[in-house]
Enzyme design. Sequence first.
Site, PDB file in Angstrom:
ATOM      1  N   ASN A 174      -3.120  -7.386  -8.556  1.00  0.00           N
ATOM      2  CA  ASN A 174      -2.840  -8.272  -7.426  1.00  0.00           C
ATOM      3  C   ASN A 174      -1.472  -8.945  -7.514  1.00  0.00           C
ATOM      4  O   ASN A 174      -0.968  -9.474  -6.526  1.00  0.00           O
ATOM      5  CB  ASN A 174      -3.940  -9.330  -7.278  1.00  0.00           C
ATOM      6  CG  ASN A 174      -4.068 -10.214  -8.496  1.00  0.00           C
ATOM      7  OD1 ASN A 174      -4.288  -9.718  -9.612  1.00  0.00           O
ATOM      8  ND2 ASN A 174      -3.956 -11.521  -8.330  1.00  0.00           N
ATOM      9  N   HIS A 175      -0.844  -8.930  -8.705  1.00  0.00           N
ATOM     10  CA  HIS A 175       0.506  -9.480  -8.840  1.00  0.00           C
ATOM     11  C   HIS A 175       1.569  -8.385  -8.877  1.00  0.00           C
ATOM     12  O   HIS A 175       2.672  -8.600  -9.383  1.00  0.00           O
ATOM     13  CB  HIS A 175       0.605 -10.336 -10.107  1.00  0.00           C
ATOM     14  CG  HIS A 175      -0.208 -11.588 -10.060  1.00  0.00           C
ATOM     15  ND1 HIS A 175      -0.166 -12.461  -8.990  1.00  0.00           N
ATOM     16  CD2 HIS A 175      -1.098 -12.117 -10.952  1.00  0.00           C
ATOM     17  CE1 HIS A 175      -0.992 -13.484  -9.224  1.00  0.00           C
ATOM     18  NE2 HIS A 175      -1.568 -13.286 -10.400  1.00  0.00           N
ATOM     19  N   ASP A 199      -4.575  -6.973 -19.712  1.00  0.00           N
ATOM     20  CA  ASP A 199      -3.406  -7.588 -19.081  1.00  0.00           C
ATOM     21  C   ASP A 199      -2.459  -8.253 -20.083  1.00  0.00           C
ATOM     22  O   ASP A 199      -2.846  -9.194 -20.785  1.00  0.00           O
ATOM     23  CB  ASP A 199      -3.848  -8.655 -18.078  1.00  0.00           C
ATOM     24  CG  ASP A 199      -4.870  -8.140 -17.080  1.00  0.00           C
ATOM     25  OD1 ASP A 199      -5.838  -7.479 -17.497  1.00  0.00           O
ATOM     26  OD2 ASP A 199      -4.718  -8.434 -15.882  1.00  0.00           O
ATOM     27  N   ASN A 213       1.008  -9.092 -15.588  1.00  0.00           N
ATOM     28  CA  ASN A 213       1.309 -10.493 -15.888  1.00  0.00           C
ATOM     29  C   ASN A 213       2.392 -10.654 -16.945  1.00  0.00           C
ATOM     30  O   ASN A 213       2.541 -11.727 -17.539  1.00  0.00           O
ATOM     31  CB  ASN A 213       0.056 -11.234 -16.347  1.00  0.00           C
ATOM     32  CG  ASN A 213      -0.969 -11.412 -15.257  1.00  0.00           C
ATOM     33  OD1 ASN A 213      -2.090 -10.928 -15.347  1.00  0.00           O
ATOM     34  ND2 ASN A 213      -0.588 -12.094 -14.184  1.00  0.00           N
TER      35      ASN A 213
END
Length: 257
Positions: free
Chosen positions: A68-69, A10, A42
């Site tokens: 999830n973002h 990430d 992210n």
Amino acid sequence: MEYHVLAVGDVVGEAGVRHLSRHLRALKKWKKIAFTVVNGENAAGVGLTPDQADDLFAAGADVVTLGNHTWGKAQIAPYLEDSPYLLRPANYTGRAPGKGEVIWDMGAVTFRVVNLIGRCGLDFHADNPFFTMDRILKGEKATFTLVDFHAEATSEKLAMAYYLDGRVSALWGTHTHVPTADERVFPKGTGYLTDLGMTGPVESVLGIRPEQSVETFLGGLPGRYQVASGECKMQGAIFTLDSTTGLCTAVERIDIR
């Protein structure tokens, strides 16, 4: 023939994007990387902007995955529709913009990349990722299948690896931002690592300013989370794949500072 695939953990904040831009192409040349997958969910702290997606591809990513973002920055939705190489989790509802898998044709071989999100402690509104993979693997064939499983629970990631062993080339976990030391090739030939780690500030808590995270656990009001500053790291793993079998022969963790 052997192919080296690089998976990068990430990317956190603009600092992480800059660190990736400085080091990714040199690492690819050094390690003779044929294909690169970067998790970018992210890059904006929470989510990814179109400009940052462009920066990740310019840095050397062939495919960028999310998690999830995915919807942290609403303006990414049209980009997801337009670019086949920016993936959101495949087990999101079909009403969501974009898609969760892509097949990259390199002529001699093809790479299928699949992005999944876990449900254990993360997103129970998503479809079952195990059933999603069964459906995907019944579709178009590819020489290699690579899976970024964006999940919280190590048990869910490990269970998925055993479930897919011998059916996919490599499966790695993202989301926790902390690299694990369990890289291995499973009995039937699937390369695995529970979590790649992250690309971003070294002196941080998962990329965030440490004092803010500490304040959260003390029960205070840390304010809007901010990405930490200072020296950065780029973490991930290299999977060595055999085109004859479509499976993995070796896994190597990387940490570039």
